[in-house]
Design an enzyme around this catalytic site. Structure first.
Site, PDB file in Angstrom:
ATOM      1  N   SER A   1     -23.959 -18.713 -10.575  1.00 28.58           N
ATOM      2  CA  SER A   1     -24.731 -17.649 -11.127  1.00 28.58           C
ATOM      3  C   SER A   1     -25.140 -17.316 -12.463  1.00 28.58           C
ATOM      4  CB  SER A   1     -23.830 -16.458 -10.773  1.00 28.58           C
ATOM      5  OG  SER A   1     -22.755 -16.375 -11.375  1.00 28.58           O
TER       6      SER A   1
ATOM      7  N   LYS B   1     -24.601 -14.229 -20.982  1.00 27.95           N
ATOM      8  CA  LYS B   1     -25.037 -14.105 -19.785  1.00 27.95           C
ATOM      9  C   LYS B   1     -24.758 -12.474 -19.431  1.00 27.95           C
ATOM     10  CE  LYS B   1     -23.043 -15.101 -15.036  1.00 27.95           C
ATOM     11  NZ  LYS B   1     -22.290 -15.839 -14.422  1.00 27.95           N
TER      12      LYS B   1
ATOM     13  N   SER C   1     -19.816 -21.099 -11.134  1.00 31.60           N
ATOM     14  CA  SER C   1     -21.114 -20.621 -11.587  1.00 31.60           C
ATOM     15  C   SER C   1     -21.351 -21.013 -13.080  1.00 31.60           C
ATOM     16  CB  SER C   1     -20.942 -18.871 -11.856  1.00 31.60           C
ATOM     17  OG  SER C   1     -21.160 -18.722 -10.380  1.00 31.60           O
TER      18      SER C   1
END
Lengths: 490, 477, 95
Positions: free
Chosen positions: A153, A78, A177
């Site tokens: 996210s 990420k 997330s």
């Protein structure tokens, strides 16, 4: 089966047996990324040359007889984890050109294992969002239906794994997330106990809530990755001294005598009936596998979202002050004095959602409001933790839905930020308490969208969660479904 | 009209740890700009603070030395504001729960009286970087080498009632941190900074509005700034005005305080506990370890000097004001008479050092050498006067004392018949003065002593000369 | 509770975020909605409840006072928007 469909364990076996090389594997995935990423937009940066070099080095080590668990296996991070010499954007214009001079501890650890990094994954800007629509680099699309959001996210991580662009990915979870996008994309994702994964080099959103974790297509694959991620880190003061563990040991423990708690509060209004049905079926499956099911109460859960939207923006408003146009960020050119430098650079560099949360956070900390909001929220946080303490005196694992509904259409919730915030109703309390939680696929809607089931455990019960999920996945095949993406599709 | 001044001092002492408070960067002064930095003190994304144990120990040391409440449980808080030399956009400090609570410092005033000044609290925090405004046109350069250096902020109670008391407190605190070796106390370089809060009131009234004076980097400036403030505030109050609560800078060139460019609204620092740091918990073992390592503190040393060396409170006070001087003195006094050693150290040595602008640490005459010089006086090898000449020489040129004495024949003349011969010669050569003395002009004794000393090139033992002259002069012919 | 435009502007200033005049009403309205969401906390009884700052009951670890960083100025300043002679540059600060 194609290479991109292999589990981590199968890939490892293949590499060890020299069925294929790390370079071949890497090339296969890079080709798939080239084909599918333009539409999915899961990757912000693809590190093609470096990946091939890294794979070549792994092949050398494999040839010499090395047998590390993760050696030569592909990974993507990420874009919230700093990676030395490779851009780290955090999904933001503010860090569009930022190249960290150092790597996050998590990245260093996985590098040391010999994993091959394919690139950096798209995300909601500064991890603020539940749909991956706030990224400066454009939204990520759900591989199951590209008109839908993948969740956020860690939307890029979830989409990449679901689409077979990479078998495992790192994500972070502050209010859901990792778990929420895992649920919306039909994969497995775990947020470990707070303090088990080092936050050093992991760009901070809300420091007392953030935790890095693993996302993959099975609990076993998550366990394999998480093993290498958890460790005490002296560079992170909030890192737990006893973080490390072996999550593979005990993975196969049978579920007899497992006590499962189902929170009354989780099955009320606002829960999509298809999701309710699929999760209920999942709970029934656990019962079939030997678990005993009982109802429990988490009476303060209805206050979790409010509590979170005081604490997280407050911490974030302070954490994001360092992004000021001075040392390494976007700097506005329309600047006549220092004040302009700050205000313009930050206005230009941050998107609307981030600016909103900074304003909320600044407000709740400001003179006269600290007691009413921040202190109050910290007290309610204690109450929420107490709820879990009481529950875990009666049960081993709490099970419920991960999200109130399946993936929704891109743009559907943009008019009203609150409706987006309410999507976190089942995941947020976990972060407030700091306990571990995992989401795994347990069904599909009629329209073919994945549904996720959430398991929550007491502090340091991460291995139990992986065990329960793994046993469930041995008896069911939801996690084996794949979205219908043809490699030739544009 | 009677006004009482109320003064409180806030001191920021830079702790002399090898590394910064939250990262492993060196704190050494004077390096190339931004060469002592890392992701943590540059506030790069994802960087996290980890607390330096030595900084904690130094805070504990101060706490023990001032008899303060040592909070076993304290919390770091973020003080949020934007400034280029503050890379995170917040300073990590301590707010509601500081590591050190109430304590006190006893100061000795010039008239011999003592006053107890309360310390409200002391807490750990990080220093900011440096802004260089003059280096570039229209721009300011930022050097973050200093960012993250540990500071101990020590806040006094508003107990001082004169500039003299304020200076005495600051000097005592300054000496203390140097005694404890927790801070080098270099006010010019900014490692010991003082802000003064000054207000006036009628005796018995509640405290008046105070002004905060910053930029006080010497004891003298502190004194002058306070004196200026007293006059300024008195003027305002006596003409019916009221004091604005504000921050003022002391301008040494004009000897006045000036309001700092007004900040539109009081800064709202939005303090909250830093979530990247856990509560600081001090265990008894750690505290005990620091206690064992504490040096003898100034007050105790002063008492001991008074007893052991038979010194007055004043002399002992001067000699124990600084640890280096105290150690030097003890070395000199080891085996010679305490008072004599004190006179030499306080008088001749400090005088020479001040004149040459040299600190005791760089004294060209070692304590052992000075001790030897004093011993040569005590054993009557040389006279006090000759010793002063020798001292001048070894201070400026070096050399060995015994070698100088021998090579220049500086030995004191103590032989009674030799002295008698000189005395008789001088008496014989000055019949008018002899008559004058015998007629009652006692002061002429000095003339005779001077003559004999001159004749003996200063080597005659003065006491013997004195005694013999008196004897001879008082004897009628 | 009303999130008036003054409050928005003040908060934006504290946070050093520019706020074009035409955006103020919309931002104020969004912030008001969020604060309404949060308002419900005030009704929850919390007498005597200790605030929870961290999930785990741990104490701050202490690090030894040893230099562990070297001069990496080049690398660390590589992403800086404006530098000169090893210093970060900002528009002149007026004290």
């Amino acid at each position: 089966m194609d290479l991109h469909e292999f589990s981590l364990r199968q890939l490892r076996e293949g590499l060890q047996k020299r069925d294929f090389s790390a370079q071949e594997l890497t090339q296969t995935l890079l080709k798939r990324i080239h084909t599918l990423n333009p539409e999915l937009n899961a990757f912000v940066t693809v590190t093609e040359a470096a990946a091939l070099e890294s794979a070549a080095r792994a092949d050398d080590r494999l040839a010499k007889g090395e047998s590390g668990t993760l050696l030569g296996l592909p990974i993507a991070h990420k874009d919230i984890f700093c990676t030395a010499d490779v851009p780290t954007t955090c999904g933001s214009k503010m860090l569009k050109n930022f190249v960290a001079p150092y790597s996050a501890t998590v990245v260093e650890r996985l590098d040391a294992e010999g994993m091959v990094m394919l690139g950096k994954l798209n995300m909601d800007e500064f991890a603020m969002g539940s749909s991956n629509e706030t990224s400066y680099f454009g939204p990520v699309r759900n591989p199951w239906n590209t008109e839908m959001v993948p969740g956020g996210s860690s939307g890029g991580s979830a989409a990449a794994v679901a689409a077979g662009l990479v078998p495992v990915a790192t994500g972070t979870d502050t209010g859901g997330s990792i778990r929420q996008p895992a649920a919306l994309c039909g994969i497995t994702g775990i947020k470990p106990t707070y303090g088990r994964v080092s936050r050093y080099g992991m760009i901070a959103f809300a420091s007392s809530l953030d935790q890095g974790g693993a996302m993959a297509r099975s609990a076993e694959d998550c366990a394999l990755l998480l093993n290498a991620m958890v460790a005490h880190d002296p560079r992170d003061s909030t890192s737990h001294p006893a973080a490390a563990s072996d999550f593979l040991r005990g993975l196969d423990r049978p579920l007899q005598r497992l006590r499962v708690g189902v929170p009354e509060e989780f099955f009320g209004e606002g829960l999509d009936p298809e999701v309710a049905a699929a999760v209920q079926a999942g709970i029934d499956q656990l019962a079939k596998q030997g678990a005993s099911i009982q109802s429990i109460r988490l009476p303060n859960n209805p206050h979790a979202v409010s509590t979170y939207y005081v604490l997280a923006p407050a911490e974030a408003s302070s954490n994001l002050s360092r992004f000021d146009g001075v040392r390494y960020t976007h700097r506005s050119s329309a600047v006549e004095n220092l004040d302009d430098l700050y205000r313009q650079s930050r206005y230009e560099g941050f998107g609307a959602e981030v600016r909103r949360r900074i304003l909320v956070g600044t407000y709740v900390l400001s003179a006269g409001y600290y007691d009413a909001y921040y202190l109050k929220a910290q007290q309610v946080r204690s109450l929420i933790r107490e709820d879990f303490r009481r529950a875990f005196a009666e049960v081993d694992v709490i099970v419920g839905p991960t999200t109130p509904g399946p993936a929704f259409a891109l743009g559907a919730k943009n008019a009203d930020p609150i409706s987006m915030y309410l999507a976190d109703i089942y995941t947020i309390a976990v972060n407030l308490a700091g306990i571990p939680a995992l989401s795994l696929p347990c069904g599909f809607t009629q329209s073919g969208l994945p549904i996720g089931m959430q398991l929550m455990g007491d502090y340091f019960a991460d291995d139990l969660l992986l065990n329960v999920a793994h046993r469930y996945q041995q008896e069911t095949d939801w996690h084996l479904a794949r979205p219908n993406l043809k490699a030739g599709e544009a | 009209m009677d006004w009482e001044v109320v003064i409180g001092l806030e001191v920021h002492a830079q702790l002399n740890t090898a590394t910064k408070i939250f990262c492993g960067c060196p704190t050494a002064f004077g390096a190339e700009p931004n060469s002592h930095t890392c992701p943590v003190c540059l506030a790069m994304p994802g960087a996290l603070p980890v607390l330096n144990g030595a900084a904690v120990d130094k805070a504990i040391a101060l706490s023990l030395a001032i008899g303060a409440e040592l909070n076993r449980h304290s919390v770091f808080a973020r003080k949020n504001y934007f400034y280029p030399d503050l890379p995170k956009g917040y300073q990590i400090s301590q707010y509601e729960l500081p590591v050190v609570g109430k304590g006190q410092l006893t100061v000795q005033m010039a008239d011999g009286s003592e006053k107890v000044i309360g310390v409200t609290r002391a807490h750990l925090e990080e220093d900011a970087g440096k802004s260089l405004h003059e280096a570039f046109v229209g721009q300011t350069g930022i050097d973050l080498n200093r960012a993250g250096t540990p500071l101990l902020e020590i806040v006094s109670e508003p107990d001082m009632r004169s500039s003299a008391e304020a200076v005495a407190y600051l000097k005592k605190l300054h000496a203390l941190v140097r005694y404890l070796e927790i801070c080098d106390g270099n006010m010019q370089e900014g490692s010991f900074r003082c802000d003064a809060n000054v207000s006036l009131r009628r005796p018995g009234d509640p405290f008046g509005t105070r002004a905060e004076i910053k930029n006080l980097n010497s004891f003298r400036f502190l004194e002058k700034a306070i004196e200026y403030e007293i006059l300024r505030q008195k003027d305002i109050l006596e003409s019916g005005g009221s004091i604005v609560q504000e921050t003022r800078l002391y301008d040494a060139n004009r000897d006045e305080t000036r309001s700092m460019r007004s900040k539109e609204e009081a800064n709202d620092y939005r303090y909250f506990p830093d979530p990247d740091l856990l509560p600081l918990v001090l265990d008894e073992a750690r505290i005990e370890k620091v206690r064992q390592s504490l040096p003898e503190l100034p007050d105790a040393k002063r008492e001991r000097f008074m007893q052991a060396y038979q010194l007055s409170a004043y002399d002992a006070g001067v000699l124990t004001a600084g640890r280096d001087l105290a150690d030097y003195y003890e070395s000199v006094a080891d085996g010679v008479e305490g008072k004599l050693a004190a006179n030499w150290v306080m008088g001749d040595l400090l005088g020479a050092l001040n004149k040459a602008g040299v600190e005791i640490q760089d004294c060209p005459v070692s304590a052992e050498k000075l001790r030897l010089l004093v011993q040569r006086i005590e054993d009557k090898t040389i006279s006090g006067k000759i010793a002063k000449e020798i001292f001048e020489e070894i201070f400026h040129q070096g050399g060995e004392i015994d070698a100088i004495i021998d090579s220049r024949g500086l030995r004191q003349i103590t032989d009674a018949s030799a002295i008698a011969a000189m005395v008789d010669e001088i008496i014989a050569a000055n019949p008018q003065q002899v008559a004058g003395f015998r007629a009652g002009k006692d002061k002429l004794l000095g003339f005779f002593v001077g003559q004999v000393m001159k004749a003996s090139q200063g080597k005659a033992n003065p006491d013997q000369v004195n005694a013999l002259l008196l004897e001879r002069l008082q004897k009628p012919e | 509770m009303a999130f008036d435009q003054d409050a928005v502007r003040r908060t934006a200033h504290l946070a050093r975020l520019a706020l074009p005049q035409e955006e103020v009403p919309a931002v104020a309205s969004q912030l008001e909605k969020i604060m309404s969401l949060v308002e419900e906390l005030s009704a929850i009884p919390t007498e005597g409840i200790l605030p929870m700052a961290h999930p785990l009951d741990l104490e701050q670890p202490l690090r030894p006072d040893q230099v562990s960083n070297h001069d990496e100025r080049q690398r660390l300043m590589a992403s800086a928007p404006a530098t000169k002679h090893g210093l970060f540059l900002v528009p002149k600060v007026i004290e």
